[in-house]
Write an enzyme that holds these catalytic residues in place. Structure first.
Site, PDB file in Angstrom:
ATOM      1  CG  ASP A 144      -1.636   5.807  -0.492  1.00  0.00           C
ATOM      2  OD1 ASP A 144      -2.310   6.778   0.364  1.00  0.00           O
ATOM      3  OD2 ASP A 144      -2.175   4.946  -1.333  1.00  0.00           O
ATOM      4  CB  SER A 145      -2.556   4.328   3.844  1.00  0.00           C
ATOM      5  OG  SER A 145      -3.550   4.403   2.780  1.00  0.00           O
TER       6      SER A 145
ATOM      7  CB  CYS B  67      -9.404   9.176  -2.432  1.00  0.00           C
ATOM      8  SG  CYS B  67      -8.785   7.705  -2.015  1.00  0.00           S
ATOM      9  CB  THR B  68      -4.075   8.219  -4.481  1.00  0.00           C
ATOM     10  OG1 THR B  68      -3.865   7.851  -3.134  1.00  0.00           O
ATOM     11  CG2 THR B  68      -3.464   9.693  -4.718  1.00  0.00           C
ATOM     12  CG  HIS B  69      -7.463   3.706  -3.007  1.00  0.00           C
ATOM     13  ND1 HIS B  69      -6.941   4.171  -1.968  1.00  0.00           N
ATOM     14  CD2 HIS B  69      -7.289   2.422  -2.908  1.00  0.00           C
ATOM     15  CE1 HIS B  69      -6.206   3.391  -1.306  1.00  0.00           C
ATOM     16  NE2 HIS B  69      -6.371   2.171  -1.683  1.00  0.00           N
TER      17      HIS B  69
ATOM     18  CB  CYS C 125      -2.055   9.350   0.831  1.00  0.00           C
ATOM     19  SG  CYS C 125      -3.152   9.209   2.005  1.00  0.00           S
TER      20      CYS C 125
ATOM     21  CD  GLU D 282      -6.479  -1.200  -0.721  1.00  0.00           C
ATOM     22  OE1 GLU D 282      -5.785  -2.589  -0.896  1.00  0.00           O
ATOM     23  OE2 GLU D 282      -5.885  -0.253  -0.622  1.00  0.00           O
TER      24      GLU D 282
END
Lengths: 279, 279
Positions: free
Chosen positions: B21-22, B193-195, B84, B161
């Site tokens: 992922d990023s 979105c994986t976040h 991601c 984040e």
């Protein structure tokens, strides 16, 4: 590096001033530069393929900044403006490959140190800028008696990029960050990220009208004015302005839209966009 | 590519599954994978030097994804998980350099299409994921009668984040985004979105308990289970698990802290961190 001699004589230099940032934040600096030096040419680089810089490590930000400056130099600029506070913390030099370099921290720190009356300054910035303590160290060099508190506001950049610049949510987020303020009677606030001037209305509302907000864009122009006077940089006195050139490392229609709004407010100059690689 | 034959036989394969992922978002997928496949080894790559991907162009995201997959392959993985959503929109293939590839969009779309009762689905994602229409197209392939609306929520990633995962401000931002909903009686929401699974508590509060939230991490495990059964991937039946390896393209103490919290909740496995270059 080859230099196009048609653009350069003993008394003038029509080459552009190179300005870079990771994204749109540096446009607040570019806007001030265009507005105060309307005869000059400008080349702006937005490193949008790798933005933002504020959450990245010092060595990575230094590497990206060098690549950006080398790219601008390859495009024949006469001076380099680091229009990003995070990048400025990693570009301490005043000369890079023979060209004058202007970072946003020195003039912002100098202006804040001059303006504060009660010697209490609040610095707002990205996590990387706050961690570097660059503003604190620089302000203390001007006046070691000044008290300084620094607060990282990581959400301000995405809020500005989202365009929520004058919004109650942005106001609440600002208030949440500012619960950490342990220096309640500061009279001066350094907007230590070039995105933050986009949130100026909200921030002035939160802090109140009596607090001075220091904007890097205005501060850097004072230094440049001096260097034009003492001919450290030769002005473009040809009377000819080229189109404004904006280079981006990643194509972005949203960037184009926003830059036209921001820059279009201070100049009728046409903007040419180009997608480039700086690696 | 050289393969270490000690790790590979006709019946088992102890090489790690490569996940990228990023940034931290993919850890929500890794957490599910570790929890459901406790015998497997894993190698995670976070491209933190270039995060986030959600605001970048399709060709740039494709280039970064290929570099990430090539890096994982150079480290002898047996399968590739694109953890991601933005990257998944640019990795349509099921095989890359001979290795099976699992993206998060196919299983998420399949699960949503199966679960919806009233055939009305809301998809949340980054600007890039929404623009790609990858979820919409994939869901319609499963059932062309389903109505779908997609909304970009760019601030959700920086909120996650920042760690503001269960906060009234996050709730207000969600409500502001959701004023755009024109499909009011949806019964299923894809967290595209994986976040976003990190914000699950807040999102469930905003939508109400009757709405199903589809998490890519859980969805991808269903597909992998099948492929372990049909031996498309051979399991690690050696009974030996290595430490979990997390590679980052930029050093970040905050990432280390967060990954220890997230991953530490599902495994006692030690985590080894390494800063790498994928270019």
């Amino acid at each position: 590096m080859t230099t196009d001699l048609r653009n350069l004589s003993d008394s003038f230099d029509s080459r552009p001033i190179g300005v870079f940032d990771s994204g749109i934040g540096g446009l607040t600096v570019l806007r001030e530069l265009i507005s105060q030096f309307p005869n000059e040419n400008f080349l702006y680089l937005g490193d949008t393929a790798r933005l933002p810089y504020g959450s990245k490590s010092a060595p990575t930000v230094r590497k990206y900044s060098e690549q950006n400056m080398n790219f601008l130099i390859s495009r024949q600029v006469k001076a380099l403006v680091v229009a990003c506070n995070t990048a400025s913390t990693q570009v301490p030099e005043n000369i890079f490959c023979g060209l004058p370099v202007y970072n946003v921290i020195d003039p912002g720190a100098r202006l804040a140190a001059t303006q504060t009356k009660n010697k209490k300054i609040l610095v707002l910035g990205t996590r990387a800028t706050v961690k570097s303590e660059a503003y604190k160290n620089k302000i203390l060099m001007f006046d070691p008696e000044i008290q300084i508190q620094s607060i990282a506001c990581p959400l301000f950049v995405p809020l500005a990029e989202e365009g929520w610049v004058d919004d109650t949510i942005t106001e609440q987020i600002a208030k949440k960050y500012f619960t950490e303020i342990a220096l309640p009677d500061f009279d001066t606030v350094v907007l230590g990220c070039t995105h933050y001037p986009l949130l100026k209305t909200t921030l002035q509302k939160v802090f109140g009208a009596n607090i001075s907000l220091i904007d890097s864009g205005s501060a850097i122009c004072e230094i440049l004015k001096n260097d034009f006077k003492n001919l450290k940089i030769k002005p473009n006195t040809t009377g000819k302005q080229e189109n404004l050139k904006i280079c981006l490392t990643d194509f972005g229609p949203q960037f184009e839209l926003l830059s036209k709004q921001l820059i279009g407010a201070v100049t009728a100059r046409k903007i040419d966009f180009e997608t480039v690689s700086v690696i």
